[in-house]
Scaffold this motif. Structure first.
Motif, PDB file in Angstrom:
ATOM      1  N   SER A  60      61.863  98.729  29.776  1.00 30.12           N
ATOM      2  CA  SER A  60      61.728  98.995  28.343  1.00 30.12           C
ATOM      3  C   SER A  60      60.605  99.988  28.082  1.00 30.12           C
ATOM      4  N   ILE A  61      60.413 100.363  26.826  1.00 28.19           N
ATOM      5  CA  ILE A  61      59.386 101.338  26.455  1.00 28.19           C
ATOM      6  C   ILE A  61      57.988 100.827  26.780  1.00 28.19           C
ATOM      7  N   ASN A  62      57.760  99.523  26.603  1.00 27.69           N
ATOM      8  CA  ASN A  62      56.428  98.951  26.887  1.00 27.69           C
ATOM      9  C   ASN A  62      56.238  98.597  28.357  1.00 27.69           C
ATOM     10  N   GLY A  63      57.221  98.946  29.200  1.00 24.60           N
ATOM     11  CA  GLY A  63      57.081  98.750  30.643  1.00 24.60           C
ATOM     12  C   GLY A  63      57.605  97.430  31.162  1.00 24.60           C
ATOM     13  N   THR A  64      58.255  96.635  30.320  1.00 25.87           N
ATOM     14  CA  THR A  64      58.802  95.351  30.750  1.00 25.87           C
ATOM     15  C   THR A  64      60.070  95.572  31.574  1.00 25.87           C
TER      16      THR A  64
END
Length: 329
Positions: free
Chosen positions: A157-161
């Motif tokens: 995801s965008i937040n690195g998840t």
């Protein structure tokens, strides 16, 4: 209503509806196997026995992992590639075989209730075993591509998840699954077969004035059991097939995030309710067939008195009149 609320409804539904379906369904199917084993020489009874066996696998391999993932965030099939492949293969296969057993049992009941002796003689154990074997081979073959086209996909995801999902990666097989494997084989086709054979069986029973060929109590009980089970299979199948058809028809429509959350919640609920038909057979038989209730009571009594403690109490009760009679002498 926020997306969190929709998600929470799915979580709570999995816990308070899905888990009881798994628990009581497994217990009921185990009791079915014990009670139907002695009458396995009757084609319909044999098919119901097989169906109960595959129902246990269906509940443990298909419904239980769904509930663990949906309500408890336990996704073991997203970390093990073998479990990812085998879980979908096993769940699709045993689900279809169980439904096939019920369809064949319904067809057998139609044969048994026919006035024509030639049609009644088509109800044979050897025929039932042959057809269920052929159907099992075909169903297994249909689902074998799942083992090759299913794998674990990672997305960031965008937040690195990092999110892992067990998905089908072949686009052609995905179309085959969406348009044929899911809506038709476990939904529309068995609903049509059960609806038609159930109607014809009911018509045969209604038109019979002389019940000579249905005098056997267990044969009549089997007919009642299967007719009621047909209803409880078709009722959950209808919304399941409807939501799949809806998803196929609206796949190209741009939807808002709230609508997607609503559809996901409804899909989760209908997918869980679908398994009522795999969990309710014992309770259906108990309600619809006096003979089956009698066998169940005998089953409980047998294991109650088999218990050493309960058996000892029974012996003491029987001994008291003897002691009293001796003292009188």
């Amino acid at each position: 209503m926020s997306s969190i609320s929709y998600s929470n409804i799915s979580v709570q539904f999995g816990i308070y509806v899905g888990l009881p379906i798994v628990i009581f369904g497994t217990i009921g199917n185990l009791i079915n196997i014990c009670l139907l084993y002695s009458t396995r020489s009757i084609p319909s009874s044999y098919l119901l026995l097989l169906s109960s066996f595959f129902n246990i696998i269906t509940l443990s391999e298909a419904l239980l992992p769904r509930i663990l993932s949906l309500s408890f965030n336990i996704d073991s099939f997203t970390t093990n590639i073998i479990w990812c492949k085998s879980r979908f293969f096993i769940s699709f296969t045993v689900t279809l075989i169980s439904l096939t057993c019920i369809c064949f049992a319904s067809i057998d009941r139609y044969f048994v209730t026919c006035r024509n002796v030639i049609w009644r003689n088509r109800s044979k154990l050897r025929t039932a075993k042959l057809f269920i074997f052929i159907a099992s081979v075909v169903i297994t073959g249909i689902n074998i591509p799942i083992l090759f086209f299913t794998t674990i996909i990672e997305s960031i995801s965008i937040n690195g998840t990092i999110t892992r999902r067990c998905l089908i990666i072949n686009s052609d097989f995905l179309l085959y699954q969406n348009y044929f494997l899911r809506p038709i084989l476990p939904g529309i086709l068995p609903a049509l077969i059960l609806g038609i054979t159930g109607f014809l069986t009911y018509r045969n029973i209604s038109s019979i004035n002389d019940n000579n060929h249905l005098r056997d109590v267990f044969q009549r009980s089997l007919t009642s059991m299967i007719l009621l089970q047909i209803i409880l299979i078709i009722v959950p199948l209808a919304p399941f097939a409807t939501i799949i058809i809806y998803q196929l028809l609206t796949v190209s429509i741009v939807k808002s995030s709230e609508r997607l959350e609503q559809e996901t919640m409804i899909s989760n609920i209908f997918n869980i309710l679908l398994y009522i038909s795999y969990a309710s057979n014992f309770y259906v038989y108990l309600i619809s067939a006096p003979y089956y209730r009698q066998k169940f009571i005998q089953f409980i009594q047998y294991y109650y008195y088999k218990n050493p403690r309960n058996n000892r109490i029974g012996i003491m009760v029987r001994e008291r009149p003897e002691i009293h009679r001796t003292s009188m002498l």
